[in-house]
Motif scaffolding. Sequence first.
Motif, PDB file in Angstrom:
ATOM      1  N   PHE A  71       0.800  -1.380  -0.032  1.00  0.00           N
ATOM      2  CA  PHE A  71       0.139  -0.053   0.030  1.00  0.00           C
ATOM      3  C   PHE A  71       0.855   1.265   0.036  1.00  0.00           C
ATOM      4  N   SER A  72       2.035   1.097  -0.132  1.00  0.00           N
ATOM      5  CA  SER A  72       2.996   2.335  -0.289  1.00  0.00           C
ATOM      6  C   SER A  72       2.984   3.273   0.785  1.00  0.00           C
ATOM      7  N   ILE A  73       2.949   2.680   2.179  1.00  0.00           N
ATOM      8  CA  ILE A  73       2.895   3.424   3.115  1.00  0.00           C
ATOM      9  C   ILE A  73       3.974   3.061   4.204  1.00  0.00           C
ATOM     10  N   PRO A  74       4.418   4.090   5.227  1.00  0.00           N
ATOM     11  CA  PRO A  74       5.414   3.640   6.196  1.00  0.00           C
ATOM     12  C   PRO A  74       5.082   2.390   6.824  1.00  0.00           C
ATOM     13  N   ARG A  75       6.133   1.798   7.295  1.00  0.00           N
ATOM     14  CA  ARG A  75       5.856   0.426   8.063  1.00  0.00           C
ATOM     15  C   ARG A  75       5.301   0.753   9.402  1.00  0.00           C
ATOM     16  N   PRO A  76       5.619   2.059  10.228  1.00  0.00           N
ATOM     17  CA  PRO A  76       4.824   2.210  11.439  1.00  0.00           C
ATOM     18  C   PRO A  76       3.480   2.345  11.182  1.00  0.00           C
ATOM     19  N   VAL A  77       3.081   3.025   9.912  1.00  0.00           N
ATOM     20  CA  VAL A  77       1.743   3.202   9.719  1.00  0.00           C
ATOM     21  C   VAL A  77       1.043   1.966   9.479  1.00  0.00           C
TER      22      VAL A  77
END
Length: 85
Positions: A36-42
């Motif tokens: 989903f092309s989001i940062p890992r923490p998100v």
Amino acid sequence: MLRTPTDETRLRILAWLKEPGPAADGVTADAVAERFSIPRPVAVTHLRLLEATGMLCAGRSGGRVHYHRDDMRIAEVARMFEKGW
């Protein structure tokens, strides 16, 4: 909880987890972040929220946490909303 006005990532994660590969193997936070092309923490936050609502189950495999859908819980929540909850 599942949908915010600007982002439906949690709904997309649940939909993705219905597909054969992810459904069988589960997904990690890294896989969600990449997909989903989001940062890992998100990604971790989304997965933990879904787990906290009971819609995902988490288990360890190969030293990593893998998340799977809990279709019984999802159906239960859907029935509650159908009844106007």
